[in-house]
Design an enzyme around this catalytic site. Structure first.
Site, PDB file in Angstrom:
ATOM      1  N   GLU A 176      -4.486   2.136  -4.364  1.00 21.13           N
ATOM      2  CA  GLU A 176      -3.077   2.298  -4.070  1.00 21.13           C
ATOM      3  C   GLU A 176      -2.563   1.186  -3.609  1.00 21.13           C
ATOM      4  O   GLU A 176      -1.232   0.708  -3.100  1.00 21.13           O
ATOM      5  CB  GLU A 176      -2.484   3.478  -3.524  1.00 21.13           C
TER       6      GLU A 176
ATOM      7  N   ASP B 258       0.956  -1.206  -0.113  1.00 24.21           N
ATOM      8  CA  ASP B 258      -0.137   0.007  -0.047  1.00 24.21           C
ATOM      9  C   ASP B 258       0.872   1.288   0.047  1.00 24.21           C
ATOM     10  O   ASP B 258       1.595   1.372   0.798  1.00 24.21           O
ATOM     11  CB  ASP B 258      -0.895   0.179   1.220  1.00 24.21           C
TER      12      ASP B 258
END
Length: 191
Positions: free
Chosen positions: A113, A70
């Site tokens: 993301e 992430d």
């Protein structure tokens, strides 16, 4: 002779139409399993192929590791540099991630993301080294933006490996997700 020419023209048109139709079907299938921004496989592809990879590892008694990444503080990148800047970071990160893993590994954009890498025949120690290599590769460089500016980026990573017995895909993914949140909560830019 005129009828022969007319029939050949008709067959050539039919062939071109069929080729275009076939290409359209191939593109549609590719779009269904590929993330348009990064060119990586998408979550749908991951869910389908993770079952196969998991079952294969279990039946052969081989290791399997699952890594979820992430990008840290990605929202602030979007807020500061706009969505074009955020998209550039996602593209560059996905290219970097692809270069840091083997061709046999399944690399997917999980959403936003978050990215997932499924590593067949990879034990926990090697998975941890791969994760650290990815984290370090991201942290030691600045990412180029369309505006000509550069932005430092870090990534947090969670990993989990197949455990014997009654392990499941859901449990494997949950352990990796928990590890990711532990990395985030303990300061980010960690595995």
């Amino acid at each position: 002779p005129q009828e022969l020419v007319a029939r050949v023209r008709t067959q050539v048109r039919r062939k071109r139409f069929n080729d275009a139709l076939r290409q359209s079907v191939v593109q549609t299938i590719e779009m269904a399993v590929t993330d348009g921004l990064t060119g990586l496989h998408n979550r749908r592809y991951l869910e389908t192929h993770l079952d196969i990879m998991f079952d294969r590892a279990v039946s052969r008694g081989k290791p399997l590791s699952y890594m979820i990444t992430d990008i840290d503080r990605f929202k602030s990148i979007n807020d500061t540099f706009g969505h074009d800047g955020g998209d550039a970071v996602l593209r560059e990160f996905s290219n970097l991630l692809r270069r840091q893993v083997r061709g046999a590994d399944l690399v997917c954009r999980y959403g936003g993301e978050e990215f997932v890498v499924v590593m067949p025949d990879t034990d926990p120690e090697i998975a941890a080294r791969v994760a650290e290599r990815v984290r370090a590769a991201v942290a030691e460089r600045a990412f180029d933006l369309p505006s000509g500016r550069v932005v430092p980026v870090t990534v947090s990573v969670g990993i989990a490996s197949l455990e014997g017995g009654a392990d499941s895909i859901a449990a494997l993914a949950k352990r990796a997700d928990t590890a990711l949140y532990d990395a985030k909560n303990s300061g980010r830019n960690k595995v």
